[in-house]
Design a protein around this motif. Structure first.
Motif, short mmCIF file in Angstrom:
data_model
loop_
_atom_site.label_atom_id
_atom_site.label_comp_id
_atom_site.label_asym_id
_atom_site.label_seq_id
_atom_site.Cartn_x
_atom_site.Cartn_y
_atom_site.Cartn_z
N LEU A 1 2.86 -9.19 0.22
CA LEU A 1 2.89 -10.28 -0.75
C LEU A 1 4.08 -10.14 -1.70
O LEU A 1 4.74 -11.12 -2.03
CB LEU A 1 1.59 -10.31 -1.56
N ALA A 2 4.32 -8.92 -2.14
CA ALA A 2 5.45 -8.70 -3.05
C ALA A 2 6.78 -8.95 -2.33
O ALA A 2 7.69 -9.57 -2.89
CB ALA A 2 5.41 -7.28 -3.62
N GLY B 1 10.96 -4.78 -16.13
CA GLY B 1 9.64 -4.92 -15.50
C GLY B 1 9.07 -3.59 -15.04
O GLY B 1 7.88 -3.31 -15.23
N ALA B 2 9.93 -2.75 -14.46
CA ALA B 2 9.46 -1.44 -13.97
C ALA B 2 9.13 -0.49 -15.11
O ALA B 2 8.36 0.45 -14.92
CB ALA B 2 10.51 -0.82 -13.06
N SER B 3 9.70 -0.72 -16.30
CA SER B 3 9.43 0.18 -17.42
C SER B 3 8.04 -0.05 -18.03
O SER B 3 7.54 0.80 -18.75
CB SER B 3 10.50 0.03 -18.50
N ILE B 4 7.44 -1.19 -17.73
CA ILE B 4 6.09 -1.47 -18.22
C ILE B 4 5.11 -1.05 -17.14
O ILE B 4 5.12 -1.60 -16.04
CB ILE B 4 5.92 -2.97 -18.52
N GLN C 1 6.08 -4.93 -7.37
CA GLN C 1 7.20 -5.85 -7.27
C GLN C 1 8.48 -5.36 -7.93
O GLN C 1 9.57 -5.51 -7.38
CB GLN C 1 6.81 -7.21 -7.81
N TRP C 2 8.37 -4.74 -9.09
CA TRP C 2 9.59 -4.36 -9.80
C TRP C 2 10.30 -3.21 -9.11
O TRP C 2 11.53 -3.16 -9.07
CB TRP C 2 9.28 -4.01 -11.25
N TYR C 3 9.54 -2.24 -8.57
CA TYR C 3 10.16 -1.12 -7.86
C TYR C 3 10.86 -1.61 -6.60
O TYR C 3 11.96 -1.16 -6.26
CB TYR C 3 9.12 -0.06 -7.50
N ALA D 1 6.85 2.21 -5.01
CA ALA D 1 5.86 1.15 -5.30
C ALA D 1 4.47 1.58 -4.86
O ALA D 1 3.48 1.32 -5.55
CB ALA D 1 6.27 -0.14 -4.61
N TRP D 2 4.38 2.22 -3.71
CA TRP D 2 3.08 2.66 -3.21
C TRP D 2 2.46 3.68 -4.16
O TRP D 2 1.27 3.62 -4.47
CB TRP D 2 3.22 3.26 -1.81
N GLY D 3 3.28 4.61 -4.66
CA GLY D 3 2.77 5.61 -5.60
C GLY D 3 2.26 4.99 -6.89
O GLY D 3 1.18 5.30 -7.37
#
Length: 196
Positions: free
Chosen positions: A2-3, A31-34, A67-69, A119-121
């Motif tokens: 989906l991402a 986005g990834a920092s949140i 999504q962000w990663y 992202a999986w982690g």
């Protein structure tokens, strides 16, 4: 999946518009920092009694975690594609789709795998959290490892179940890293290298 449905087309668009990559990278970094878990209370408050309850919340949380990663790593992969290769393929008359299929996507495969691993982690942690929540005096659960950990810790105090849950958690991560991610990363890094 989906991402990737929206991130891959965006990364391919960015490969055709190199000036926009810096802006998109900044958005991805912010986005990834949140942490995805920061969105969890908001998702619970908005969706717990709608659209399928906790299962949909878990999917939405997984999306915010992944999504962000993926975007950040794919944009990095797009930036590593040499512009002269891009332009030479265009001068040979290849269409934008052919250039994406034959150059950009293969060149981005190591970045895609790296982004997927990260992202999986992050999503794994978020999903463990999302499987058990108490909201307004009601307990919402999704069957899974997070639910077992929470029940063993807060409801039953069952140390054996807690130990077995943690053991299963660690074993799953280690086995998945060894059997899937490590092999996939090595295969992709060897096969899709841009250097001669």
């Amino acid at each position: 999946m989906l991402a990737l449905a929206w991130i891959l087309p965006l990364a391919l668009w960015a490969s055709d518009h190199p000036r926009q990559v810096r802006r998109l990278s900044l958005v991805a970094q912010i986005g990834a920092s949140i942490p995805a878990t920061a969105f969890f209370p908001v998702l619970v408050a908005l969706l717990v009694d709608r659209f399928g309850g906790m299962e949909i919340i878990s999917i939405a949380l997984a999306m915010t975690g992944m999504q962000w990663y993926l975007l950040f790593n794919l944009l990095g992969g797009v930036q590593r594609v040499p512009r002269d290769l891009h332009e030479s393929m265009r001068s040979l008359g290849l269409s934008r789709g052919d250039i994406h299929r034959k150059l950009v996507i293969p060149a981005c495969m190591p970045s895609l795998v790296t982004g997927t691993i990260v992202a999986w982690g992050g999503t794994w942690n978020a999903l463990i959290l999302s499987e058990y929540v108490v909201y307004r005096g009601h307990t919402y659960e999704v069957l899974g490892l997070g639910q077992m950990l929470n029940r063993a810790t807060f409801e039953t105090g069952n140390r054996t179940l807690l130990f077995l849950s943690l053991t299963l958690l660690v074993a799953t991560v280690v086995l998945f890293n060894r059997l899937v991610w490590d092999r996939l990363y090595r295969a992709v890094s060897t096969r899709y290298r841009l250097e001669g």
